[in-house]
Motif scaffolding. Structure first.
Motif, short mmCIF file in Angstrom:
data_model
loop_
_atom_site.label_atom_id
_atom_site.label_comp_id
_atom_site.label_asym_id
_atom_site.label_seq_id
_atom_site.Cartn_x
_atom_site.Cartn_y
_atom_site.Cartn_z
N VAL A 2 0.68 -1.26 0.04
CA VAL A 2 0.16 0.13 0.23
C VAL A 2 0.91 1.11 -0.01
N SER A 3 0.73 2.10 -1.05
CA SER A 3 1.32 3.37 -0.92
C SER A 3 0.60 4.59 -0.33
N GLY A 4 1.25 5.39 -0.30
CA GLY A 4 0.66 6.89 0.25
C GLY A 4 1.54 7.84 0.75
N PRO A 5 1.13 8.69 1.52
CA PRO A 5 2.04 9.73 2.36
C PRO A 5 2.76 8.88 3.34
N ALA A 6 4.04 8.80 3.43
CA ALA A 6 4.89 8.13 4.47
C ALA A 6 5.62 8.96 5.40
N ALA A 7 5.57 8.54 6.57
CA ALA A 7 6.31 9.38 7.54
C ALA A 7 7.70 9.51 7.41
N THR B 171 7.01 22.76 -4.37
CA THR B 171 7.01 21.35 -3.83
C THR B 171 6.30 20.41 -4.44
N CYS B 172 5.08 20.77 -4.82
CA CYS B 172 4.38 19.80 -5.84
C CYS B 172 5.21 19.54 -7.08
N ALA B 173 5.75 20.47 -7.81
CA ALA B 173 6.36 20.51 -9.06
C ALA B 173 7.95 19.63 -8.79
N ILE B 174 8.30 19.63 -7.67
CA ILE B 174 9.47 18.62 -7.30
C ILE B 174 8.91 17.25 -7.21
N THR B 175 7.74 17.12 -6.56
CA THR B 175 7.12 15.70 -6.71
C THR B 175 6.90 15.19 -7.89
N VAL B 176 6.59 15.87 -8.91
CA VAL B 176 6.31 15.46 -10.24
C VAL B 176 7.63 15.29 -10.80
N LEU B 177 8.71 16.05 -10.89
CA LEU B 177 9.95 15.80 -11.23
C LEU B 177 10.57 14.67 -10.72
N ALA B 178 10.33 14.21 -9.34
CA ALA B 178 10.97 12.99 -8.88
C ALA B 178 10.22 11.69 -9.26
N GLY B 179 8.84 11.93 -9.59
CA GLY B 179 8.09 10.99 -10.26
C GLY B 179 8.85 10.61 -11.73
N VAL B 180 9.13 11.76 -12.59
CA VAL B 180 9.77 11.58 -13.74
C VAL B 180 11.30 10.58 -13.61
N VAL B 181 11.92 10.99 -12.82
CA VAL B 181 12.95 10.28 -12.57
C VAL B 181 12.80 8.72 -12.16
N GLN B 182 12.00 8.61 -11.21
CA GLN B 182 11.68 7.29 -11.12
C GLN B 182 11.19 6.50 -12.42
N LEU B 183 10.57 7.14 -13.16
CA LEU B 183 10.14 6.25 -14.47
C LEU B 183 11.14 6.08 -15.14
N GLY B 184 12.36 6.96 -15.15
CA GLY B 184 13.54 6.79 -15.85
C GLY B 184 14.22 5.55 -15.26
N GLY C 203 1.61 14.98 -7.55
CA GLY C 203 2.36 16.14 -7.33
C GLY C 203 1.22 17.25 -8.24
N THR C 204 0.79 16.57 -9.45
CA THR C 204 0.14 17.44 -10.53
C THR C 204 -1.23 17.82 -9.84
N LEU C 205 -1.86 17.02 -8.99
CA LEU C 205 -3.20 17.23 -8.28
C LEU C 205 -2.91 17.85 -6.90
N GLY C 206 -1.65 18.38 -6.55
CA GLY C 206 -1.46 19.13 -5.30
C GLY C 206 -1.40 17.84 -4.20
N GLY C 207 -0.72 16.88 -4.26
CA GLY C 207 -0.67 15.87 -3.19
C GLY C 207 0.97 16.07 -2.62
N LEU C 208 0.81 14.99 -1.65
CA LEU C 208 2.08 14.92 -1.04
C LEU C 208 2.96 13.62 -1.90
N PRO C 209 4.28 13.88 -1.69
CA PRO C 209 5.16 12.68 -2.38
C PRO C 209 4.56 11.28 -1.75
N VAL C 210 4.63 10.43 -2.68
CA VAL C 210 3.94 8.98 -2.52
C VAL C 210 5.13 8.07 -2.32
N ALA C 211 4.86 7.00 -1.35
CA ALA C 211 5.99 6.02 -1.35
C ALA C 211 5.30 4.81 -0.64
#
Length: 803
Positions: free
Chosen positions: A91-96, A114-127, A329-337
């Motif tokens: 289960v993934s979501g906002p993590a402590a 911060t939301c934009a940084i989350t989006v870019l981190a997701g792009v790096v994870q895809l790569g 990140g696009t929808l204004g949410g916290l980073p997910v893990a």
């Protein structure tokens, strides 16, 4: 034997080639099935949802983000990562573990960046997922990961203390610690009382005793704690800051990143590192939990549900986490893990597929849209106490004991302090540097000793032999006089090229001068094989408990030779190239005297003074493959072992003609006062095979006379009234395995007929256990049925999930 299929009359319609929609000799296509969600997934999703809802709000509060951001991340993590990820039950979501990173980003760059940084981190994870480097992340030392989580936990706990006391936290740990005395001087009694009630419910709810406690514990403690504190605050009319969820129409979405380029790059890399490592380690931990549930093991027969959950695909999991971070990140949410607490709850609640994770995300969406008036009654102090408890749990005593056992305390301590004082990326960097330094120190810490005994010079090398140790090795070797006999013992698992050449050059020179050189491994007498001998070397370094030697394999005798059928002939000598059993025995004893005796001498001396005081009598077969100390993880003095052919317990009486087993039972129960007796059968038992193949009449050999004590087991197996003994998760493989299981149950009945055993059972001083060990699978089963149903259940491995 060729496979056959039943024939049927030819249908004229089958001759139409247009009806064939699959290749010849391939199985027909599976008919389309309607989408269905198992009931177990529905119940598991509800349990996870009840945990995720308060934790998501609490983590958002701890980061300083809009509270809706926690709900967005929980919903996206459940739906997107749950559907696309490679770990079906994680289960993934906002993590402590991301709280400190996100809070720092919001403080530096604001929420939209911060939301934009989350989006870019997701792009790096895809790569990273596309280039398939997920396994590389697991190369990070566990001490670094545990230290990172501990540092984050300390940071979270110290910050939330201020909210628990009714104040506002500062931006750094040191500032929070310096401001704590002033905060204690102006604490708010209402906030403290709500926080204390939340912590008390969190601590006491899982410990409610009795049958009522078993029912109550099905409701998550986090939900009970927050709901109880909210209800108490409402009834008492306390004036406290509450959850404030503004309208979704005003929810802030991601914007273009603003700030220095290097700072943004470092922020993206930090977020990617923490999200990826936590998710991948969580997926591995979930695999351990799944392995403990036979109904979820891929291809396990008899699961009843048809559920098959394979091992996690880590690269796909990285792709799923990347997609979830982009959407969140696009929808204004916290980073997910991946989150350990929710994942373990999902497995323990009985989830059988990824549908439970996705459905929990749907429930979060419904709650975020329809339960806003209810959520706004929650006091912020209650959420802060919940998150503070989570932060304290991240400093795991189990992890500290583990790193202490593996001598990695410096790595753990430096990483923890680095995260607390400087930040996550800086702390992890310091941890990696210390880990590399510790590894180099261990690699170069080589002890080389030289001593002479009975005219033979011994050079003992303890540790890895690298080029750094070559000067010391050369000095030790040159202490050996020309023409002397020398033994060089290499007690390590690695030798680099420089050390190998130095050793070989000295060996050639010393031999040419009339001396003799013997190179041995860590076991005395195990010769370091030359390259030409590699084809015949049978040493396997990963099986140190085997008394293996470098020797030529056994040469089968030619046809017609005595023993050609596999049985040794009378007076048959060992094959050429193979050592006699006497030499193997001597080598084994020598290895014990040198390596093991110094370790166990103190314990054996204590046992010699105090006498044996075993806890249990272990009655098992004489089969050489059953190593009782290995399969029970026991040591000297723990088990009183009785072994015989077929692990049989003759019934008491004059006709038995054998009192050896009865004498051992009486001695163990009446003199040694053992608390339990275990009868252990095993797979592939030759005695059970002989019992199945036995024929009435004929010559009565000693073996046949002994096996008559197993005839009641044969009769029990043929009895249709009694339930057959069986294994959890699958049916017995064949009649031999069925008899092995039945024999264990029958011999337990025989045990109960012995007077000493029956007397101890009546007094409640003794327990009887049945056990079955599958040799080929290295899997132990315990007789779990208490009503005589003969069910042997798996002995599960303890899962190691971070808190």
């Amino acid at each position: 034997m060729s496979a056959c299929v039943p024939t049927r009359a030819t249908d004229p319609s089958d001759s139409n080639p247009t009806r064939r929609n699959h290749r010849p000799h391939s199985p027909p296509p599976t008919p389309p099935r309607r989408f269905r969600i198992a009931g177990a997934d529905v119940s598991a999703s509800i349990a996870v949802f009840l945990i995720a809802l308060p934790l998501s709000l609490g983590i958002a509060l701890a980061t300083g983000a809009p509270l809706q951001a926690g709900l967005v991340a929980a919903a996206v993590g459940g739906i997107v990562a749950g559907r696309l990820g490679g770990s079906p039950l994680q289960v993934s979501g906002p993590a402590a573990g991301l709280t400190v990173v996100t809070a720092d980003l919001i403080h530096r760059y604001g929420w939209r960046t911060t939301c934009a940084i989350t989006v870019l981190a997701g792009v790096v994870q895809l790569g990273l997922g596309c280039v398939r480097v997920a396994r590389t992340a697991l190369a990070v030392s566990p001490a670094i990961v545990h230290g990172m989580l501990a540092g984050i936990g300390v940071t979270i706990a110290v910050a939330q203390v201020h909210i628990v006391l009714g104040g506002t936290p500062q931006s750094s740990v040191l500032d929070n610690l310096r401001g704590l005395p002033a905060q204690l001087a102006r604490l708010q009694p209402a906030a403290v009382s709500v926080s204390v009630l939340t912590l008390a419910l969190l601590l006491l709810w899982p410990r409610v005793p009795g049958r009522a406690g078993q029912l109550l514990r099905k409701v998550p403690a986090a939900l009970v704690a927050v709901a109880g504190a909210t209800a108490a605050a409402s009834f008492a009319g306390l004036t406290l800051p509450m959850v404030d969820l503004p309208s979704w129409s005003s929810h802030a979405l991601a914007g273009l990143p603003e700030g220095p380029v290097l700072g943004l790059v470092a922020a993206v890399l930090t977020t990617t590192l923490v999200c990826s490592v936590q998710s991948l380690l969580g997926a591995v931990a979930v695999d351990k939990l799944v392995a403990g549930r036979p109904d979820l093991i891929s291809g396990a027969p008899g699961s009843g549900r048809g559920a098959r959950v394979g091992r996690s695909d880590l690269n796909r999991e990285l792709l799923g986490q990347g997609a979830a971070n982009i959407v969140s990140g696009t929808l204004g949410g916290l980073p997910v893990a991946g989150v350990a607490v929710r994942s373990s709850a999902n497995v323990q609640a009985g989830a059988v597929s990824r549908n439970s994770t996705v459905l929990h995300g749907v429930l979060v969406v419904i709650a975020a849209l329809l339960m806003v008036p209810v959520l706004e009654f929650i006091p912020l102090a209650s959420l802060a106490a919940l998150v503070m408890a989570v932060g304290i749990q991240m400093v795991s005593l189990h992890h500290i004991r583990t790193v202490t056992r593996h001598r990695e305390v410096p790595v753990y301590a430096v990483t923890t302090l680095g995260v607390v004082l400087f930040g996550v990326l800086e702390g992890v960097t310091l941890g990696v540097a210390v880990a590399v330094a510790v590894a180099l120190h261990r690699l170069t810490r080589t002890r080389i000793t030289h001593h002479e005994r009975e005219g033979v010079h011994h050079v003992h090398v303890r540790g890895q032999l690298t080029f750094l140790a070559v000067p010391r090795l050369s000095r030790a070797l040159h202490l050996i006089p020309h023409g002397a006999d020398a033994v060089v013992e290499l007690d390590g698992s690695f030798m680099d090229h420089a050390a190998y050449e130095s050793l070989q050059d000295w060996q050639k020179t010393h031999t040419a001068q009339g001396g003799s050189v013997e190179l041995t491994g860590r076991r005395p007498g195990t010769r370091i094989a030359e390259p030409s001998d590699s084809a015949h070397c049978r040493c396997r370094p990963w099986t140190p408990w085997r008394n293996h030697q470098c020797e030529r394999p056994y040469t089968a005798p030619a046809a017609g030779h005595p023993g050609a059928s596999g049985e040794p002939g009378a007076g048959q000598a060992p094959s050429a190239g193979r050592e006699s059993s006497g030499h193997e025995l001597a080598r084994g004893i020598s290895a014990f005297q040198r390596n093991t005796a110094p370790i166990v001498r103190g314990e054996l001396a204590r046992l010699a003074r105090e006498g044996q005081q075993p806890d249990q009598l272990f009655l098992t077969c004489a089969d050489s493959r059953l190593v009782t100390s290995m399969i029970t993880s026991s040591g000297p003095g723990d088990l009183f072992v009785v072994r015989n052919v077929g692990n049989l317990v003759p019934l008491p009486g004059k006709e038995s003609g054998d009192d050896s087993v009865a004498a051992a039972i009486e001695y163990a129960v009446d003199v040694l006062k053992v608390r339990s007796i275990t009868v252990c059968g095993h797979s592939g038992c030759g005695a059970m095979q002989a019992l199945l193949n036995s024929e009435p009449g004929g010559a009565r050999t000693p073996l046949q006379r002994w096996l008559r004590h197993g005839l009641p087991s044969l009769e029990r197996m043929a009895d249709d009234i009694r339930p057959p003994a069986r294994l959890a998760g699958r049916a017995p493989a064949d009649a031999v395995e069925q008899l092995c299981l039945t024999n264990v149950v029958q011999q337990l009945e025989h045990l109960s007929a012995h007077e000493s055993v029956a007397r101890a059972l009546r007094k409640g001083e003794l327990e009887l256990h049945g056990m079955y060990f599958h040799v080929g699978e290295a899997q132990a089963y315990l007789l779990t049925g208490s009503d005589g149903d003969g069910l042997f259940g798996h002995v599960k491995a303890a899962a190691d999930l971070p808190a």
